[in-house]
Design a protein around this motif. Structure first.
Motif, PDB file in Angstrom:
ATOM      1  N   ASP A 169       0.825  -1.211   0.000  1.00  0.00           N
ATOM      2  CA  ASP A 169       0.000   0.000   0.000  1.00  0.00           C
ATOM      3  C   ASP A 169       0.859   1.261   0.000  1.00  0.00           C
ATOM      4  N   GLN A 170       1.943   1.251   0.796  1.00  0.00           N
ATOM      5  CA  GLN A 170       2.786   2.434   0.902  1.00  0.00           C
ATOM      6  C   GLN A 170       3.525   2.710  -0.403  1.00  0.00           C
ATOM      7  N   VAL A 171       4.110   1.682  -1.002  1.00  0.00           N
ATOM      8  CA  VAL A 171       4.830   1.858  -2.268  1.00  0.00           C
ATOM      9  C   VAL A 171       3.869   2.286  -3.366  1.00  0.00           C
ATOM     10  N   LYS A 172       2.693   1.710  -3.370  1.00  0.00           N
ATOM     11  CA  LYS A 172       1.691   2.091  -4.370  1.00  0.00           C
ATOM     12  C   LYS A 172       1.308   3.562  -4.214  1.00  0.00           C
ATOM     13  N   LEU A 173       1.154   4.024  -2.973  1.00  0.00           N
ATOM     14  CA  LEU A 173       0.844   5.439  -2.733  1.00  0.00           C
ATOM     15  C   LEU A 173       1.962   6.347  -3.243  1.00  0.00           C
ATOM     16  N   TYR A 174       3.230   5.960  -2.979  1.00  0.00           N
ATOM     17  CA  TYR A 174       4.372   6.749  -3.462  1.00  0.00           C
ATOM     18  C   TYR A 174       4.375   6.823  -4.988  1.00  0.00           C
ATOM     19  N   LEU A 175       4.145   5.700  -5.622  1.00  0.00           N
ATOM     20  CA  LEU A 175       4.178   5.660  -7.088  1.00  0.00           C
ATOM     21  C   LEU A 175       3.063   6.522  -7.683  1.00  0.00           C
ATOM     22  N   LEU A 176       1.876   6.421  -7.127  1.00  0.00           N
ATOM     23  CA  LEU A 176       0.761   7.217  -7.636  1.00  0.00           C
ATOM     24  C   LEU A 176       0.975   8.710  -7.382  1.00  0.00           C
ATOM     25  N   ALA A 177       1.571   9.028  -6.213  1.00  0.00           N
ATOM     26  CA  ALA A 177       1.809  10.434  -5.864  1.00  0.00           C
ATOM     27  C   ALA A 177       2.904  11.061  -6.723  1.00  0.00           C
ATOM     28  N   SER A 178       3.776  10.224  -7.303  1.00  0.00           N
ATOM     29  CA  SER A 178       4.880  10.762  -8.110  1.00  0.00           C
ATOM     30  C   SER A 178       4.404  11.403  -9.409  1.00  0.00           C
ATOM     31  N   GLY A 179       3.219  11.008  -9.844  1.00  0.00           N
ATOM     32  CA  GLY A 179       2.693  11.552 -11.096  1.00  0.00           C
ATOM     33  C   GLY A 179       3.153  10.813 -12.337  1.00  0.00           C
ATOM     34  N   HIS A 180       4.066   9.851 -12.152  1.00  0.00           N
ATOM     35  CA  HIS A 180       4.583   9.084 -13.288  1.00  0.00           C
ATOM     36  C   HIS A 180       3.899   7.728 -13.448  1.00  0.00           C
ATOM     37  N   PHE A 181       3.052   7.389 -12.495  1.00  0.00           N
ATOM     38  CA  PHE A 181       2.390   6.085 -12.530  1.00  0.00           C
ATOM     39  C   PHE A 181       0.881   6.288 -12.393  1.00  0.00           C
ATOM     40  N   GLY A 182       0.141   5.405 -13.048  1.00  0.00           N
ATOM     41  CA  GLY A 182      -1.301   5.378 -12.867  1.00  0.00           C
ATOM     42  C   GLY A 182      -1.686   4.120 -12.111  1.00  0.00           C
ATOM     43  N   ASP A 183      -2.952   3.993 -11.792  1.00  0.00           N
ATOM     44  CA  ASP A 183      -3.424   2.801 -11.069  1.00  0.00           C
ATOM     45  C   ASP A 183      -3.614   1.676 -12.086  1.00  0.00           C
ATOM     46  N   ASN A 184      -2.490   1.084 -12.492  1.00  0.00           N
ATOM     47  CA  ASN A 184      -2.521   0.084 -13.550  1.00  0.00           C
ATOM     48  C   ASN A 184      -1.594  -1.081 -13.224  1.00  0.00           C
ATOM     49  N   VAL A 185      -1.430  -1.976 -14.195  1.00  0.00           N
ATOM     50  CA  VAL A 185      -0.661  -3.204 -13.988  1.00  0.00           C
ATOM     51  C   VAL A 185       0.802  -2.900 -13.656  1.00  0.00           C
ATOM     52  N   VAL A 186       1.396  -1.902 -14.280  1.00  0.00           N
ATOM     53  CA  VAL A 186       2.798  -1.566 -14.020  1.00  0.00           C
ATOM     54  C   VAL A 186       2.988  -1.162 -12.557  1.00  0.00           C
ATOM     55  N   THR A 187       2.102  -0.341 -12.060  1.00  0.00           N
ATOM     56  CA  THR A 187       2.166   0.090 -10.657  1.00  0.00           C
ATOM     57  C   THR A 187       1.960  -1.092  -9.714  1.00  0.00           C
ATOM     58  N   HIS A 188       0.979  -1.909 -10.012  1.00  0.00           N
ATOM     59  CA  HIS A 188       0.697  -3.072  -9.168  1.00  0.00           C
ATOM     60  C   HIS A 188       1.894  -4.018  -9.150  1.00  0.00           C
ATOM     61  N   PHE A 189       2.513  -4.225 -10.306  1.00  0.00           N
ATOM     62  CA  PHE A 189       3.676  -5.111 -10.396  1.00  0.00           C
ATOM     63  C   PHE A 189       4.852  -4.562  -9.587  1.00  0.00           C
ATOM     64  N   THR A 190       5.144  -3.285  -9.757  1.00  0.00           N
ATOM     65  CA  THR A 190       6.286  -2.665  -9.071  1.00  0.00           C
ATOM     66  C   THR A 190       6.098  -2.691  -7.555  1.00  0.00           C
ATOM     67  N   ALA A 191       4.911  -2.320  -7.104  1.00  0.00           N
ATOM     68  CA  ALA A 191       4.642  -2.294  -5.660  1.00  0.00           C
ATOM     69  C   ALA A 191       4.683  -3.692  -5.060  1.00  0.00           C
ATOM     70  N   SER A 192       4.136  -4.673  -5.776  1.00  0.00           N
ATOM     71  CA  SER A 192       4.102  -6.034  -5.235  1.00  0.00           C
ATOM     72  C   SER A 192       5.480  -6.690  -5.252  1.00  0.00           C
ATOM     73  N   LEU A 193       6.303  -6.375  -6.252  1.00  0.00           N
ATOM     74  CA  LEU A 193       7.665  -6.904  -6.283  1.00  0.00           C
ATOM     75  C   LEU A 193       8.471  -6.372  -5.098  1.00  0.00           C
ATOM     76  N   THR A 194       8.334  -5.086  -4.817  1.00  0.00           N
ATOM     77  CA  THR A 194       9.014  -4.487  -3.665  1.00  0.00           C
ATOM     78  C   THR A 194       8.531  -5.121  -2.365  1.00  0.00           C
ATOM     79  N   ALA A 195       7.217  -5.292  -2.249  1.00  0.00           N
ATOM     80  CA  ALA A 195       6.646  -5.903  -1.041  1.00  0.00           C
ATOM     81  C   ALA A 195       7.144  -7.333  -0.860  1.00  0.00           C
ATOM     82  N   GLY A 196       7.274  -8.067  -1.951  1.00  0.00           N
ATOM     83  CA  GLY A 196       7.759  -9.442  -1.879  1.00  0.00           C
ATOM     84  C   GLY A 196       9.187  -9.518  -1.386  1.00  0.00           C
ATOM     85  N   ALA A 197      10.042  -8.596  -1.845  1.00  0.00           N
ATOM     86  CA  ALA A 197      11.442  -8.569  -1.414  1.00  0.00           C
ATOM     87  C   ALA A 197      11.541  -8.240   0.072  1.00  0.00           C
TER      88      ALA A 197
END
Length: 287
Positions: A184-212
């Motif tokens: 949730d936190q990484v997803k919020l950062y990505l969306l707040a950056s203005g470079h990401f939308g609520d889409n598959v790329v954002t979900h993938f990036t946030a979940s990969l970070t969470a998994g690590a």
């Protein structure tokens, strides 16, 4: 200008369904992780272990214990995702931003409950996965998850169903913090950056970070949990005995199976959140 669609909310059981779907894909990696963690000599690599299992047992042996894995996700993950999601919606009913510390607190509570609820299925899951590397005369030969739960209850007593519960619950707290709150936190950062939308790329990036993050937090407890659950009755007197036994391998003994754990947990976390987001998008509800 198109009107923005109102936010959809996840139903409490979506997390369990998403986790079960992910487990169908990642189960062989989970099985390899269990085998590596229960090796005291630690001589077989991931590739050699995979080849050995396929050669001796066949490809389907990589899916040993799948029913228990699904049973575990439908108890453990349904509880932790459900409590977390319901708590989040109670604290922020209109989708307001929740502080990271609040998310960590909710994830800790959710993980503790989910971890305790999921211990019986987790115990059977570990045993069924480890069975194929034992000599035929030493195998428990559970037919499926329900048979395993019934036989543990009948042969070893109801208390044994929660063998390793303290380690499993502590691990579940760390796992849920690493996965849910960091996602949730990484997803919020990505969306707040203005470079990401609520889409598959954002979900993938946030979940990969969470998994690590989750893998790194959980690995020592995961090793202890696996050893405690797979032990014969009376083999370990208490948790400290498991710790000292594992410590004989040195500090890295607590991180045995780290690579397959990350290789498994990374895809597991990614698929879980990808499935969860799709369930929310297609079957979620509007307030």
């Amino acid at each position: 200008m198109t009107q923005k669609e109102p936010q959809r909310y996840a139903r409490w059981y979506f997390g369990g369904l998403a986790s079960a779907g992910a487990s169908c894909v990642t189960h062989p990696l989970d099985l390899l992780k269990v085998h590596l963690q229960t090796q005291q000599s630690g001589k077989l690599s991931v590739l050699k272990l995979t080849g050995h299992i396929i050669k001796e047992q066949g490809v389907l042996a990589l899916y040993s214990g799948l029913s228990a894995s699904l049973c575990r996700q439908l108890t453990y993950s349904t509880a932790r995702f459900g409590i977390y999601e319901v708590s989040k919606q109670m604290i922020a009913p209109k989708g307001e931003q929740v502080s990271f510390l609040t998310m960590v607190g909710m994830a800790s509570l959710s993980g503790a409950v989910g971890g305790f609820v999921g211990v019986p299925a987790d115990l059977v899951n570990v045993r069924m996965q480890n069975d194929i590397k034992l000599p035929p005369e030493s195998r428990r030969n559970y037919k499926h998850a329900i048979d395993g739960l019934w036989r543990v209850w009948r042969e070893e007593g109801i208390r044994r169903l929660w063998g390793g519960a303290s380690v499993a619950t502590a691990r579940a707290v760390l796992m849920t913090v690493g996965q849910l709150s960091f996602y949730d936190q990484v997803k919020l950062y990505l969306l707040a950056s203005g470079h990401f939308g609520d889409n598959v790329v954002t979900h993938f990036t946030a979940s990969l970070t969470a998994g690590a993050v989750a893998t790194t937090l959980c690995q020592p407890l995961d090793v202890l949990k696996t050893r405690a659950m797979n032990a014969k009755p009376g083999e370990f007197q208490n948790l400290w005995h498991v710790v000292t036994y594992t410590a004989k391998l040195g500090p890295l003994g607590f991180f045995k199976g780290y690579i397959p754990a990350f290789v498994r947990l990374g895809p597991q976390t990614i698929l879980t959140f990808m499935f969860l987001e799709q369930l929310k998008l297609n079957f979620g509800y509007f307030k």
